[in-house]
Motif scaffolding. Structure first.
Motif, mmCIF file in Angstrom:
data_model
loop_
_atom_site.group_PDB
_atom_site.id
_atom_site.type_symbol
_atom_site.label_atom_id
_atom_site.label_comp_id
_atom_site.label_asym_id
_atom_site.label_seq_id
_atom_site.Cartn_x
_atom_site.Cartn_y
_atom_site.Cartn_z
ATOM 1 N N PRO A 1 0.809 -1.223 0.000
ATOM 2 C CA PRO A 1 0.000 0.000 0.000
ATOM 3 C C PRO A 1 0.843 1.274 0.000
ATOM 4 N N LEU A 2 1.950 1.274 0.731
ATOM 5 C CA LEU A 2 2.817 2.456 0.754
ATOM 6 C C LEU A 2 3.496 2.664 -0.597
ATOM 7 N N PHE A 3 3.894 1.562 -1.229
ATOM 8 C CA PHE A 3 4.511 1.654 -2.552
ATOM 9 C C PHE A 3 3.528 2.215 -3.568
ATOM 10 N N ILE A 4 2.304 1.702 -3.550
ATOM 11 C CA ILE A 4 1.289 2.181 -4.498
ATOM 12 C C ILE A 4 0.968 3.648 -4.245
ATOM 13 N N PHE A 5 0.850 4.035 -2.968
ATOM 14 C CA PHE A 5 0.572 5.434 -2.633
ATOM 15 C C PHE A 5 1.675 6.349 -3.159
ATOM 16 N N ALA A 6 2.922 5.956 -2.940
ATOM 17 C CA ALA A 6 4.041 6.774 -3.411
ATOM 18 C C ALA A 6 4.079 6.826 -4.939
ATOM 19 N N ALA A 7 3.776 5.709 -5.588
ATOM 20 C CA ALA A 7 3.805 5.670 -7.049
ATOM 21 C C ALA A 7 2.674 6.497 -7.654
ATOM 22 N N VAL A 8 1.496 6.441 -7.062
ATOM 23 C CA VAL A 8 0.347 7.174 -7.596
ATOM 24 C C VAL A 8 0.542 8.682 -7.436
ATOM 25 N N ARG A 9 1.227 9.077 -6.389
ATOM 26 C CA ARG A 9 1.495 10.509 -6.195
ATOM 27 C C ARG A 9 2.333 11.071 -7.328
ATOM 28 N N ARG A 10 3.184 10.228 -7.927
ATOM 29 C CA ARG A 10 4.000 10.659 -9.059
ATOM 30 C C ARG A 10 3.278 10.474 -10.384
ATOM 31 N N GLY A 11 2.138 9.784 -10.378
ATOM 32 C CA GLY A 11 1.386 9.501 -11.597
ATOM 33 C C GLY A 11 1.235 8.012 -11.780
ATOM 34 N N VAL A 12 0.090 7.613 -12.303
ATOM 35 C CA VAL A 12 -0.170 6.182 -12.495
ATOM 36 C C VAL A 12 0.660 5.693 -13.676
ATOM 37 N N THR A 13 1.494 4.716 -13.389
ATOM 38 C CA THR A 13 2.391 4.170 -14.403
ATOM 39 C C THR A 13 1.879 2.810 -14.872
ATOM 40 N N PRO A 14 2.422 2.301 -15.958
ATOM 41 C CA PRO A 14 2.040 0.954 -16.405
ATOM 42 C C PRO A 14 2.345 -0.123 -15.356
ATOM 43 N N GLN A 15 3.368 0.098 -14.528
ATOM 44 C CA GLN A 15 3.685 -0.867 -13.480
ATOM 45 C C GLN A 15 2.539 -0.980 -12.469
ATOM 46 N N ILE A 16 1.922 0.153 -12.147
ATOM 47 C CA ILE A 16 0.804 0.135 -11.208
ATOM 48 C C ILE A 16 -0.390 -0.592 -11.835
#
Length: 174
Positions: free
Chosen positions: A123-138
């Motif tokens: 959840p922390l990884f997804i939160f940090a990644a989404v803050r930078r923009g939704v990527t194909p990895q997400i």
């Protein structure tokens, strides 16, 4: 009744309370520094109520008659627990474990409040990644989680049906 508290209070209140408790415990021991141990304790504190409710409902559904019948046949406490109670509770235990895992995976607030600087949960990884923009990895990660969830639900459903069919056949044979 104290087990119902995590079920009825909001996550944010429980997370704030855990921060306070861990702050007090840090005065006693340094193992309560923010990090993985605090997250594990926090998630267990939150999830144990849900597991207890599911397992307790299964225990109530079983009833005392089965245990009393085993005692009438002179079964020991250990035998009753190992060969009768635990097998009958297994569906409730599995359901509680799946519920706890799902809720724990979804519980960002407790992870965020109890995590240390080096702690990284999904959840922390997804939160940090989404803050930078939704990527194909997400997107790929979300698809993978959904696929695993569907597979687990289908397998659990098949296992449950197989157990019910087996139990029904055994009752019919008797």
């Amino acid at each position: 009744m104290i087990l119902h508290i995590p079920v009825v209070i909001p996550d944010i209140i429980l997370a704030a309370a855990l921060v306070v408790v861990f702050g007090l415990l840090r005065m006693v021991s340094s193992i309560f520094e923010p990090g993985l141990l605090n997250m594990i304790i926090g998630h267990i504190t939150f999830q144990i109520a849900f597991v207890a409710l599911v397992v307790r409902s299964r225990l109530v559904a079983i009833g005392r008659e089965v245990e009393e019948a085993a005692r009438d046949l002179f079964a020991s406490n250990g035998y009753i627990l190992r060969r009768i109670t635990l097998p009958l509770l297994t569906p409730g235990i599995i359901a509680g474990a799946m519920l706890a895992f799902t809720l724990s995976l979804d519980d960002f607030v407790i992870s965020f409040f109890t995590a240390g600087p080096e702690s990284q949960t999904l959840p922390l990884f997804i939160f940090a990644a989404v803050r930078r923009g939704v990527t194909p990895q997400i997107h790929a990660l979300s698809t993978l989680i959904m696929l695993i969830t569907v597979i687990l639900v289908v397998l659990t459903e098949r296992f449950t049906r197989k157990q019910e069919t087996y139990g029904k056949r055994r009752r019919d044979d008797a």
